[in-house]
Design a protein around this motif. Structure first.
Motif, PDB file in Angstrom:
ATOM      1  N   GLN A 125     -80.926 -33.614 123.814  1.00  0.00           N
ATOM      2  CA  GLN A 125     -80.465 -34.359 124.983  1.00  0.00           C
ATOM      3  C   GLN A 125     -81.630 -34.776 125.861  1.00  0.00           C
ATOM      4  OE1 GLN A 125     -77.604 -31.906 126.992  1.00  0.00           O
ATOM      5  NE2 GLN A 125     -76.263 -31.770 125.220  1.00  0.00           N
ATOM      6  N   GLU A 126     -81.295 -35.549 126.894  1.00  0.00           N
ATOM      7  CA  GLU A 126     -82.293 -36.004 127.858  1.00  0.00           C
ATOM      8  C   GLU A 126     -82.690 -34.868 128.800  1.00  0.00           C
ATOM      9  OE1 GLU A 126     -83.666 -39.169 128.098  1.00  0.00           O
ATOM     10  OE2 GLU A 126     -82.666 -39.466 126.168  1.00  0.00           O
ATOM     11  N   LEU A 127     -83.843 -35.010 129.401  1.00  0.00           N
ATOM     12  CA  LEU A 127     -84.368 -34.079 130.400  1.00  0.00           C
ATOM     13  C   LEU A 127     -83.486 -34.113 131.649  1.00  0.00           C
ATOM     14  CD1 LEU A 127     -87.067 -32.417 130.852  1.00  0.00           C
ATOM     15  CD2 LEU A 127     -87.848 -34.403 132.102  1.00  0.00           C
ATOM     16  N   VAL A 128     -83.193 -32.933 132.213  1.00  0.00           N
ATOM     17  CA  VAL A 128     -82.379 -32.831 133.416  1.00  0.00           C
ATOM     18  C   VAL A 128     -83.134 -31.971 134.427  1.00  0.00           C
ATOM     19  CG1 VAL A 128     -80.198 -31.993 134.383  1.00  0.00           C
ATOM     20  CG2 VAL A 128     -80.239 -32.968 132.082  1.00  0.00           C
ATOM     21  N   SER A 129     -83.170 -32.417 135.698  1.00  0.00           N
ATOM     22  CA  SER A 129     -83.777 -31.621 136.772  1.00  0.00           C
ATOM     23  C   SER A 129     -82.705 -31.248 137.782  1.00  0.00           C
ATOM     24  CB  SER A 129     -84.886 -32.406 137.471  1.00  0.00           C
ATOM     25  OG  SER A 129     -85.972 -32.598 136.605  1.00  0.00           O
ATOM     26  N   VAL A 130     -82.736 -29.982 138.208  1.00  0.00           N
ATOM     27  CA  VAL A 130     -81.783 -29.467 139.191  1.00  0.00           C
ATOM     28  C   VAL A 130     -82.536 -28.577 140.179  1.00  0.00           C
ATOM     29  CG1 VAL A 130     -79.804 -29.579 137.616  1.00  0.00           C
ATOM     30  CG2 VAL A 130     -81.139 -27.486 137.748  1.00  0.00           C
ATOM     31  N   PHE A 131     -81.880 -28.223 141.291  1.00  0.00           N
ATOM     32  CA  PHE A 131     -82.521 -27.364 142.285  1.00  0.00           C
ATOM     33  C   PHE A 131     -81.757 -26.075 142.530  1.00  0.00           C
ATOM     34  CE2 PHE A 131     -84.489 -31.419 142.890  1.00  0.00           C
ATOM     35  CZ  PHE A 131     -85.811 -31.065 143.053  1.00  0.00           C
ATOM     36  N   SER A 132     -80.942 -25.680 141.550  1.00  0.00           N
ATOM     37  CA  SER A 132     -80.174 -24.439 141.622  1.00  0.00           C
ATOM     38  C   SER A 132     -80.444 -23.632 140.364  1.00  0.00           C
ATOM     39  CB  SER A 132     -78.683 -24.771 141.733  1.00  0.00           C
ATOM     40  OG  SER A 132     -77.887 -23.718 141.263  1.00  0.00           O
ATOM     41  N   SER A 133     -80.827 -22.363 140.533  1.00  0.00           N
ATOM     42  CA  SER A 133     -81.086 -21.532 139.362  1.00  0.00           C
ATOM     43  C   SER A 133     -79.811 -21.317 138.549  1.00  0.00           C
ATOM     44  CB  SER A 133     -81.702 -20.194 139.764  1.00  0.00           C
ATOM     45  OG  SER A 133     -80.814 -19.468 140.581  1.00  0.00           O
ATOM     46  N   GLU A 134     -78.674 -21.196 139.219  1.00  0.00           N
ATOM     47  CA  GLU A 134     -77.411 -21.000 138.506  1.00  0.00           C
ATOM     48  C   GLU A 134     -77.105 -22.190 137.601  1.00  0.00           C
ATOM     49  OE1 GLU A 134     -77.674 -20.696 141.892  1.00  0.00           O
ATOM     50  OE2 GLU A 134     -77.576 -18.519 142.045  1.00  0.00           O
ATOM     51  N   GLU A 135     -77.321 -23.395 138.127  1.00  0.00           N
ATOM     52  CA  GLU A 135     -77.068 -24.596 137.332  1.00  0.00           C
ATOM     53  C   GLU A 135     -78.070 -24.689 136.173  1.00  0.00           C
ATOM     54  OE1 GLU A 135     -76.262 -29.366 137.963  1.00  0.00           O
ATOM     55  OE2 GLU A 135     -76.999 -28.183 139.646  1.00  0.00           O
ATOM     56  N   ALA A 136     -79.319 -24.343 136.442  1.00  0.00           N
ATOM     57  CA  ALA A 136     -80.349 -24.369 135.397  1.00  0.00           C
ATOM     58  C   ALA A 136     -80.003 -23.393 134.276  1.00  0.00           C
ATOM     59  CB  ALA A 136     -81.716 -24.038 135.991  1.00  0.00           C
ATOM     60  N   ILE A 137     -79.573 -22.196 134.633  1.00  0.00           N
ATOM     61  CA  ILE A 137     -79.197 -21.188 133.637  1.00  0.00           C
ATOM     62  C   ILE A 137     -78.041 -21.691 132.783  1.00  0.00           C
ATOM     63  CG2 ILE A 137     -78.123 -18.907 133.376  1.00  0.00           C
ATOM     64  CD1 ILE A 137     -79.923 -18.042 135.808  1.00  0.00           C
ATOM     65  N   LYS A 138     -77.031 -22.276 133.415  1.00  0.00           N
ATOM     66  CA  LYS A 138     -75.896 -22.803 132.653  1.00  0.00           C
ATOM     67  C   LYS A 138     -76.334 -23.917 131.714  1.00  0.00           C
ATOM     68  CE  LYS A 138     -71.394 -25.004 132.901  1.00  0.00           C
ATOM     69  NZ  LYS A 138     -71.610 -25.492 131.555  1.00  0.00           N
ATOM     70  N   LEU A 139     -77.146 -24.845 132.196  1.00  0.00           N
ATOM     71  CA  LEU A 139     -77.615 -25.954 131.359  1.00  0.00           C
ATOM     72  C   LEU A 139     -78.434 -25.448 130.171  1.00  0.00           C
ATOM     73  CD1 LEU A 139     -78.545 -28.518 134.138  1.00  0.00           C
ATOM     74  CD2 LEU A 139     -76.730 -28.794 132.418  1.00  0.00           C
ATOM     75  N   PHE A 140     -79.312 -24.460 130.413  1.00  0.00           N
ATOM     76  CA  PHE A 140     -80.113 -23.944 129.315  1.00  0.00           C
ATOM     77  C   PHE A 140     -79.256 -23.163 128.334  1.00  0.00           C
ATOM     78  CE2 PHE A 140     -83.236 -21.076 127.278  1.00  0.00           C
ATOM     79  CZ  PHE A 140     -84.034 -22.054 126.704  1.00  0.00           C
ATOM     80  N   HIS A 141     -78.308 -22.425 128.846  1.00  0.00           N
ATOM     81  CA  HIS A 141     -77.376 -21.709 127.971  1.00  0.00           C
ATOM     82  C   HIS A 141     -76.689 -22.696 127.026  1.00  0.00           C
ATOM     83  CE1 HIS A 141     -73.636 -19.689 126.748  1.00  0.00           C
ATOM     84  NE2 HIS A 141     -74.382 -18.587 126.778  1.00  0.00           N
ATOM     85  N   ASP A 142     -76.227 -23.808 127.585  1.00  0.00           N
ATOM     86  CA  ASP A 142     -75.599 -24.845 126.764  1.00  0.00           C
ATOM     87  C   ASP A 142     -76.605 -25.453 125.779  1.00  0.00           C
ATOM     88  OD1 ASP A 142     -73.292 -24.375 128.210  1.00  0.00           O
ATOM     89  OD2 ASP A 142     -73.479 -26.191 129.442  1.00  0.00           O
ATOM     90  N   ALA A 143     -77.864 -25.585 126.202  1.00  0.00           N
ATOM     91  CA  ALA A 143     -78.897 -26.219 125.380  1.00  0.00           C
ATOM     92  C   ALA A 143     -79.270 -25.410 124.150  1.00  0.00           C
ATOM     93  CB  ALA A 143     -80.151 -26.478 126.219  1.00  0.00           C
ATOM     94  N   ILE A 144     -79.075 -24.111 124.209  1.00  0.00           N
ATOM     95  CA  ILE A 144     -79.487 -23.273 123.080  1.00  0.00           C
ATOM     96  C   ILE A 144     -78.333 -22.847 122.186  1.00  0.00           C
ATOM     97  CG2 ILE A 144     -81.577 -22.459 124.201  1.00  0.00           C
ATOM     98  CD1 ILE A 144     -80.076 -19.815 124.778  1.00  0.00           C
ATOM     99  N   GLN A 145     -77.154 -23.363 122.469  1.00  0.00           N
ATOM    100  CA  GLN A 145     -76.010 -23.051 121.608  1.00  0.00           C
ATOM    101  C   GLN A 145     -76.220 -23.674 120.240  1.00  0.00           C
ATOM    102  OE1 GLN A 145     -73.515 -20.866 122.427  1.00  0.00           O
ATOM    103  NE2 GLN A 145     -74.952 -20.600 124.106  1.00  0.00           N
ATOM    104  N   ILE A 146     -75.947 -22.904 119.236  1.00  0.00           N
ATOM    105  CA  ILE A 146     -76.178 -23.360 117.863  1.00  0.00           C
ATOM    106  C   ILE A 146     -74.885 -23.820 117.227  1.00  0.00           C
ATOM    107  CG2 ILE A 146     -77.041 -22.663 115.598  1.00  0.00           C
ATOM    108  CD1 ILE A 146     -78.777 -20.610 117.165  1.00  0.00           C
TER     109      ILE A 146
END
Length: 127
Positions: A106-127
């Motif tokens: 996917q495209e690069l995403v920038s956020v300013f909340s650690s909770e949102e970042a954690i959720k996005l990365f969690h989704d990014a590493i799903q196999i």
């Protein structure tokens, strides 16, 4: 008149090493600590099947001077062409810390909340 900016600018001109130690180093340590805390709390610090090196690393935008501080961790599965990563960054001394998430597909995403970042990365590493 606010003296701190004047004093900081004078120190930067007179002794850049002392300026960096007093003002830049603590920001970089804070940003690195945020990245390390996220990686450790979510068990993203040491994957057994990671095809890129584990651990928190210095980001390229910090190395090339674009950001004051940037640290990231990444994960790559065998079936992916690219890795996914979560970076914590701070553009300059007066900005807030931010987060960049790059999913392998996917495209690069920038956020300013650690909770949102954690959720996005969690989704990014799903196999």
């Amino acid at each position: 008149m606010e003296l701190i900016p004047i004093i900081k600018e004078s120190l930067k001109e007179l002794d850049s090493r002392s300026y960096s130690k007093r003002f830049i180093k603590p920001i970089r340590e804070k940003v690195k600590e945020i990245a390390m805390e996220i990686a450790e709390s979510e068990n993203w610090a040491n994957w057994e099947d990671n095809k890129v090196s584990n651990g928190v690393k210095t980001g390229g935008k910090m190395l090339n001077g674009e950001f004051l501080a940037e640290f990231y961790f990444s994960y790559k599965h065998d079936s992916w062409k690219k890795s996914s990563y979560l970076a914590v960054f701070q553009r300059d001394e007066s900005s807030a810390a931010g987060y960049t998430i790059q999913a392998h597909d996917q495209e690069l995403v920038s956020v300013f909340s650690s909770e949102e970042a954690i959720k996005l990365f969690h989704d990014a590493i799903q196999i």
